[in-house]
Scaffold this motif. Structure first.
Motif, mmCIF file in Angstrom:
data_model
loop_
_atom_site.group_PDB
_atom_site.id
_atom_site.type_symbol
_atom_site.label_atom_id
_atom_site.label_comp_id
_atom_site.label_asym_id
_atom_site.label_seq_id
_atom_site.Cartn_x
_atom_site.Cartn_y
_atom_site.Cartn_z
ATOM 1 N N VAL A 294 -26.152 -1.046 -7.475
ATOM 2 C CA VAL A 294 -27.051 -0.757 -6.361
ATOM 3 C C VAL A 294 -26.434 -1.301 -5.078
ATOM 4 C CG1 VAL A 294 -29.124 -0.740 -7.805
ATOM 5 C CG2 VAL A 294 -28.417 -2.870 -6.707
ATOM 6 N N TYR A 295 -26.549 -0.521 -4.030
ATOM 7 C CA TYR A 295 -26.061 -0.925 -2.708
ATOM 8 C C TYR A 295 -27.279 -1.159 -1.832
ATOM 9 C CZ TYR A 295 -24.005 -0.424 1.980
ATOM 10 O OH TYR A 295 -23.637 -0.619 3.293
ATOM 11 N N ASP A 296 -27.535 -2.416 -1.510
ATOM 12 C CA ASP A 296 -28.634 -2.788 -0.627
ATOM 13 C C ASP A 296 -28.136 -2.632 0.802
ATOM 14 O OD1 ASP A 296 -30.640 -3.944 0.860
ATOM 15 O OD2 ASP A 296 -30.787 -5.761 -0.357
ATOM 16 N N THR A 297 -28.509 -1.531 1.447
ATOM 17 C CA THR A 297 -27.986 -1.264 2.789
ATOM 18 C C THR A 297 -28.474 -2.299 3.798
ATOM 19 O OG1 THR A 297 -29.825 0.262 3.280
ATOM 20 C CG2 THR A 297 -27.825 1.213 2.316
ATOM 21 N N GLY A 298 -29.627 -2.903 3.542
ATOM 22 C CA GLY A 298 -30.127 -3.918 4.458
ATOM 23 C C GLY A 298 -29.350 -5.207 4.399
ATOM 24 N N ALA A 299 -28.734 -5.484 3.254
ATOM 25 C CA ALA A 299 -27.924 -6.696 3.099
ATOM 26 C C ALA A 299 -26.442 -6.419 3.263
ATOM 27 C CB ALA A 299 -28.176 -7.324 1.730
ATOM 28 N N GLY A 300 -26.051 -5.139 3.264
ATOM 29 C CA GLY A 300 -24.634 -4.800 3.373
ATOM 30 C C GLY A 300 -23.830 -5.236 2.172
ATOM 31 N N SER A 301 -24.469 -5.313 0.998
ATOM 32 C CA SER A 301 -23.770 -5.817 -0.185
ATOM 33 C C SER A 301 -24.177 -5.016 -1.418
ATOM 34 C CB SER A 301 -24.083 -7.298 -0.399
ATOM 35 O OG SER A 301 -25.473 -7.518 -0.517
ATOM 36 N N ILE A 302 -23.356 -5.150 -2.463
ATOM 37 C CA ILE A 302 -23.538 -4.401 -3.709
ATOM 38 C C ILE A 302 -23.799 -5.373 -4.848
ATOM 39 C CG2 ILE A 302 -22.345 -2.919 -5.391
ATOM 40 C CD1 ILE A 302 -20.822 -1.668 -3.079
ATOM 41 N N LEU A 303 -24.687 -4.981 -5.748
ATOM 42 C CA LEU A 303 -24.892 -5.685 -7.005
ATOM 43 C C LEU A 303 -24.500 -4.727 -8.118
ATOM 44 C CD1 LEU A 303 -27.134 -6.829 -4.913
ATOM 45 C CD2 LEU A 303 -28.182 -7.789 -6.957
ATOM 46 N N SER A 304 -23.593 -5.164 -8.978
ATOM 47 C CA SER A 304 -23.069 -4.284 -10.017
ATOM 48 C C SER A 304 -23.113 -4.973 -11.370
ATOM 49 C CB SER A 304 -21.629 -3.886 -9.680
ATOM 50 O OG SER A 304 -21.159 -2.887 -10.560
ATOM 51 N N PRO A 305 -23.696 -4.323 -12.394
ATOM 52 C CA PRO A 305 -23.718 -4.935 -13.730
ATOM 53 C C PRO A 305 -22.320 -4.988 -14.326
ATOM 54 C CG PRO A 305 -24.582 -2.697 -13.821
ATOM 55 C CD PRO A 305 -24.354 -3.005 -12.368
ATOM 56 N N MET A 306 -21.984 -6.129 -14.904
ATOM 57 C CA MET A 306 -20.667 -6.339 -15.499
ATOM 58 C C MET A 306 -20.826 -6.908 -16.903
ATOM 59 S SD MET A 306 -18.017 -5.600 -13.434
ATOM 60 C CE MET A 306 -18.239 -4.589 -11.960
ATOM 61 N N GLY A 307 -21.409 -6.121 -17.780
ATOM 62 C CA GLY A 307 -21.632 -6.601 -19.129
ATOM 63 C C GLY A 307 -23.015 -7.194 -19.289
ATOM 64 N N GLU A 308 -23.344 -7.598 -20.487
ATOM 65 C CA GLU A 308 -24.684 -8.058 -20.842
ATOM 66 C C GLU A 308 -25.097 -9.263 -20.012
ATOM 67 O OE1 GLU A 308 -28.180 -7.530 -22.784
ATOM 68 O OE2 GLU A 308 -26.369 -6.310 -23.054
ATOM 69 N N GLY A 309 -26.155 -9.074 -19.210
ATOM 70 C CA GLY A 309 -26.742 -10.186 -18.475
ATOM 71 C C GLY A 309 -25.913 -10.729 -17.336
#
Length: 424
Positions: A294-309
């Motif tokens: 997910v790209y949070d445009t308000g924060a200018g940053s990305i959160l990306s899952p990288m394996g379990e948890g």
């Protein structure tokens, strides 16, 4: 030299672009030597968000940049951090970057990238099947999140260009965003889902597996930093601190270091290193998994899952010298925002990762034969999509090296376009 070698072709750079090129060239029957320092964490591919999207056709040089310029210069926007002392060194790139920030140029860049990104996931799948890494690939799409109605409305031109280039997307409104991605705890006004997007759960693991594939195909690897690249009687000479390789052809695919290696040959590319940070965090017990990047445009940053948890939090762009000391303020701010977006737990790394993306002013990679040197193929400048488009770029490099018609049109990526900037 204590270690002298010969080869048909030398590939400089062991990231995704260089490795994919080396593998494709071995597939064409060429004797290939890959030159790379061997520092896995130093490769930009290692730190990627793992997004392989057909929709990655919009460069950073957008028309909306002009309205944000005052905030950028004050370091008041989370998407960009500028080291002001570094500004004189990037002024040539910045001037051309601003010249490219017009709607006509944005549309032109998108049209040029669309065939490249359309081929990206299929090439990744084929490479993963050979490298034994299909378990790292998924195809869940990815989300661009908008915190306000105005932010979503501001993406209208982006959506128009995506549609113009045949990139499918869906607008998800209000509470349906949480239904689609239960891990989100922050309310968002809406989101844009790009369904034709694959993800890579471990970019570093993928690159390591490709190293093994290249070796298994009979490719040779020379560990070391290239100190000299020069024409020679029979083609090219590539030197490291303790070795020299003579070859008929060379592929320069060293990411952000490529411009420095090409400079003694007389090439002055409009080029900058976009630094970026990431850090891994655990999700808190009981939190739903994050299903997709997910790209949070308000924060200018990305959160990306990288394996379990495990979630990779990625910062925006930092403009500074490649070898400057880390400045953790941007990634720390991204992590604080991320903690309000998902139930973020403890960090899993002792320190954040830092890497440099190779950036061109128009957002297009450099893929083509060097304009003033026979036998030198340039393949760098992919910015944020080097991991994504690395495998298809490798195929194009092999086409150029063996005289075949490139599988994707490469004229828009011609190296000489950056030697006469700004474009009209």
């Amino acid at each position: 030299m204590s270690n002298a070698m010969t080869a048909d072709i030398v590939v400089i750079g062991g990231g995704m672009v260089g490795l994919a090129s080396a593998i494709a060239l071995r597939d064409r029957g060429l004797d290939v030597v890959l030159c790379d320092p061997g520092e896995a964490r130093a490769r930009t591919s290692y730190g990627n968000a793992g997004v392989v999207s057909r929709g990655s056709i919009l460069s950073m040089a957008s028309p909306g940049l002009w309205g944000k310029l005052p905030a950028y210069l004050r370091n008041a926007d989370p998407g960009l951090r500028l080291r002001h002392r570094h500004l004189p060194r990037v002024l040539p790139w910045a001037a051309h970057f601003l010249a490219a920030s017009r709607e006509s140029a944005w549309r032109r860049t998108a049209a040029a990238l669309a065939p490249l990104t359309a081929a990206a996931y299929g090439e990744h799948r084929r490479l993963a099947e050979r490298a034994g890494t299909t378990h790292l690939l998924r195809h869940p799409g990815w989300l661009k999140l908008y915190r306000t109605e105005a932010a979503l409305a501001g993406s209208a031109l982006e959506r128009d260009i995506l549609a113009e280039n045949g990139v499918p997307f869906e607008i998800v409104a209000g509470a349906a965003v949480r239904d689609l991605e239960p891990a989100l705890i922050r309310p968002f006004h809406g989101a844009m889902l790009l369904p034709e997007t694959g993800t890579i759960a471990d970019p570093g693991g993928l690159v390591e597996a490709c190293e093994g594939l290249f070796s298994g195909l009979g490719g040779r690897t020379l560990r070391g930093t290239v100190t000299r690249l020069a024409p020679a009687a029979e083609g090219w000479s590539v030197e490291t601190a303790g070795a020299r390789v003579a070859a008929r052809q060379v592929v320069l695919a060293a990411g952000a270091a490529s411009a420095e290696i090409a400079r003694p040959l007389g090439y002055r590319f409009a080029f900058a290193a976009e630094r970026g940070y990431h850090r891994h965090y655990a999700l808190r017990p009981g939190s739903p998994a994050l299903n997709r990047p997910v790209y949070d445009t308000g924060a200018g940053s990305i959160l990306s899952p990288m394996g379990e948890g495990r979630v990779r939090v990625l910062s925006g762009v930092e403009l500074d010298a490649r070898d400057a000391p880390p400045d953790l303020r941007q990634i720390e701010a991204a992590a604080r925002e991320a903690a309000g977006t998902v139930r973020l737990g403890a960090p899993l790394d002792n320190r954040p990762w830092l890497g440099s993306r190779p950036s061109t002013p128009d957002g297009l990679p450099v893929i083509g034969v060097a304009p003033r040197h026979r036998g030198l193929i340039l393949a760098f400048g992919h910015g944020h999509i080097g991991l994504s488009t690395g495998p298809i770029t490798g195929r194009l490099v092999a086409d150029l090296a063996t005289g075949r018609e490139p599988a994707v049109p490469v004229a828009p990526f011609a190296p000489d376009r950056l030697l006469g900037w700004p474009r009209p």
